[in-house]
Write an enzyme that holds these catalytic residues in place. Structure first.
Site, PDB file in Angstrom:
ATOM      1  N   GLN A 167      -0.441  27.978  -4.540  1.00 30.23           N
ATOM      2  CA  GLN A 167       0.116  29.328  -4.395  1.00 30.23           C
ATOM      3  C   GLN A 167       0.352  29.965  -5.769  1.00 30.23           C
ATOM      4  O   GLN A 167       0.103  31.149  -5.975  1.00 30.23           O
ATOM      5  CB  GLN A 167       1.440  29.280  -3.621  1.00 30.23           C
ATOM      6  CG  GLN A 167       1.308  28.835  -2.173  1.00 30.23           C
ATOM      7  CD  GLN A 167       0.455  29.792  -1.349  1.00 30.23           C
ATOM      8  OE1 GLN A 167       0.367  30.971  -1.648  1.00 30.23           O
ATOM      9  NE2 GLN A 167      -0.191  29.265  -0.330  1.00 30.23           N
ATOM     10  N   GLN A 185      11.436  34.773 -10.640  1.00 29.00           N
ATOM     11  CA  GLN A 185      12.259  33.692 -10.097  1.00 29.00           C
ATOM     12  C   GLN A 185      11.552  32.970  -8.935  1.00 29.00           C
ATOM     13  O   GLN A 185      11.678  31.747  -8.790  1.00 29.00           O
ATOM     14  CB  GLN A 185      13.606  34.260  -9.616  1.00 29.00           C
ATOM     15  CG  GLN A 185      14.636  33.172  -9.411  1.00 29.00           C
ATOM     16  CD  GLN A 185      15.940  33.744  -8.899  1.00 29.00           C
ATOM     17  OE1 GLN A 185      15.972  34.465  -7.899  1.00 29.00           O
ATOM     18  NE2 GLN A 185      17.024  33.458  -9.590  1.00 29.00           N
ATOM     19  N   GLU A 204       0.836  -1.208   0.000  1.00 27.72           N
ATOM     20  CA  GLU A 204       0.000   0.000   0.000  1.00 27.72           C
ATOM     21  C   GLU A 204       0.873   1.260   0.000  1.00 27.72           C
ATOM     22  O   GLU A 204       0.586   2.227  -0.711  1.00 27.72           O
ATOM     23  CB  GLU A 204      -0.943  -0.005   1.209  1.00 27.72           C
ATOM     24  CG  GLU A 204      -1.933   1.148   1.164  1.00 27.72           C
ATOM     25  CD  GLU A 204      -3.053   1.027   2.194  1.00 27.72           C
ATOM     26  OE1 GLU A 204      -4.051   0.355   1.910  1.00 27.72           O
ATOM     27  OE2 GLU A 204      -2.927   1.623   3.282  1.00 27.72           O
TER      28      GLU A 204
END
Ligand SMILES: Cc1cc2nc3c(=O)[nH]c(=O)nc-3n(C[C@H](O)[C@H](O)[C@H](O)COP(=O)(O)OP(=O)(O)OC[C@H]3O[C@@H](n4cnc5c(N)ncnc54)[C@H](O)[C@@H]3O)c2cc1C
Length: 382
Positions: A339, A282, A245
């Site tokens: 994000q 960046q 698993e």
């Protein structure tokens, strides 16, 4: 050392991705909202033998070795955006079918495996109890000798597929004096067995299309013919299933990370803020570079652990390292992606918030992050 996929493995990967993209991705947002298990899709997966990837063809499976099984699960994680369905399939295949296939008698394999491999039936693995999750040694569910079988009493918690399962693999104490190693036995039963019932169904954060519940056993009689692997064999069966698993679900996560990464790169290239693509910053590009690094490291760990299974090398430490790393990384990749999507990432329609919710559970099920560290430390002699 050869890191390339064989022609057969490339075909397996392509076919599963194509199947999953064409068949499994409709209405996910809706069924996630209402926590609906997609039974029709389960059957479709069965027609592709996804639930029986590693099982020999004689018992209705696809007959793949561990490495090809892991590549197939990676393809599923890439193609199918329904993390709950992927998890249902993994729990069923890795913690239920594989133990039956590995430890079952010929008669048990004939009786249980074909329907479990072809999508007709669903299985649940029941070990955890409210007082024993991390501490599996402490289960209370008992199995007492009665006539030509055993009477099972107890309540299992957090059983994935519990509300929809036809077959149950349950672990119970048969000899308290022997403890976990030798004192626990695995039993098989079907949902119509007298005294068995599904208890409360849990609402949960993610993996919502995989339904999960308590399972209640009140004087459930199980004949000796449904003991798996013999009396006292529960510990090695459970440990073996957890090794599969930990690796198999990690493989699914590798596929999911691969897909998220591609989608995030595409988004970062197309989303223009301040007259340039956000990926030109960046800060954003570095996030994506880290995601790529984490994906590739996860893939290598997963492939190596699968190779251990095929090579019959002790896999306990590698399975835990893989599980520990990949579960943390898939969570972080989903978070970083969210994000980069900014406000869109927080919105349901962009599907990344669901991926993050689905990912977080991986640091808990199959043994938490802390427990994986305990296992790794133990194997290092600490
Ligand atoms: C989505 C999901 C699906 C699941 N599916 C199944 C299933 O199908 N079948 C099944 O049997 N179970 C299933 N589980 C249960 C799962 O295996 C347990 O939740 C898990 O093992 C943790 O146990 P617990 O919840 O009792 O937490 P606890 O054991 O109470 O742990 C709480 C915290 O304490 C820490 N902790 C506990 N003991 C130690 C220790 N010795 N050292 C260091 N830290 C420790 C843990 O890491 C954790 O952070 C599932 C759980 C989830 C979330």
């Amino acid at each position: 050392m050869d890191f390339s996929l064989s022609i057969e493995q490339q075909l397996i990967k392509q076919n599963i991705i194509q199947f999953a993209q064409n068949e499994l991705n409709q209405n996910i947002i809706e069924r996630d909202k209402i926590s609906e298990f997609p039974r029709e899709l389960w059957k479709k997966c069965g027609s592709q033998k996804l639930q029986g990837l590693a099982v020999s063809e004689k018992f209705g499976g696809a007959g793949l070795n561990a490495q090809s099984t892991i590549i197939a699960l990676e393809a599923l994680g890439y193609g199918c955006k329904d993390g709950g369905l992927n998890f249902s399939i993994c729990a069923h295949l890795l913690a239920c079918i594989i133990p039956i296939w590995k430890y079952g008698s010929e008669e048990q394999k004939q009786r249980y495996l074909p329907d479990l491999c072809n999508g007709t039936k669903i299985a649940v693995n029941a070990m955890t109890e409210t007082e024993s999750g991390s501490d599996v040694f402490n289960i209370k569910t008992s199995a007492k000798k009665y006539k030509d079988g055993y009477l099972i009493n107890g309540v299992k918690a957090f059983s994935s597929n519990g509300p929809v399962a036809d077959n149950i693999l349950v672990y119970a104490i048969t000899d308290e004096s022997k403890g976990f190693h030798g004192g626990i036995t695995a039993f098989l039963l079907n949902k119509n067995t007298a005294g068995f019932k599904v208890g409360q169904q849990y609402e949960k954060m993610g993996l919502r299309t995989c339904t999960i519940s308590e399972l209640i056993f009140e004087n459930v009689f199980i004949p000796e013919s449904d003991i798996l692997g013999g009396i006292g064999a529960g510990a090695p069966i459970f440990n073996y299933s957890m090794e599969w698993e930990r690796i198999g679900i990690a493989a699914c996560h590798v596929g999911t990370m691969d897909r998220i990464l591609e989608e995030t790169i595409d988004y970062a290239q197309k989303r223009n803020i301040g007259q340039q693509a956000i990926g030109k910053n960046q800060a954003v590009a570095h996030r994506i570079a880290s995601m790529k690094t984490q994906l590739e490291a996860s893939r290598l760990l997963t492939y190596k652990a699968a190779w251990n299974i095929d090579s019959k090398i002790n896999n306990a430490i590698d399975a835990s390292i893989t599980k520990l790393f990949v579960s943390e990384v898939v969570t972080s990749v989903a978070y970083e992606s969210m994000q980069i999507y900014g406000g869109n990432g927080y919105m349901t329609a962009f599907e990344i918030e669901r991926t993050l919710r689905d990912a977080i559970g991986s640091t808990i099920y199959s043994g938490t992050t802390d427990i994986q560290k305990n296992i790794i430390a133990r194997w290092l002699g600490l």
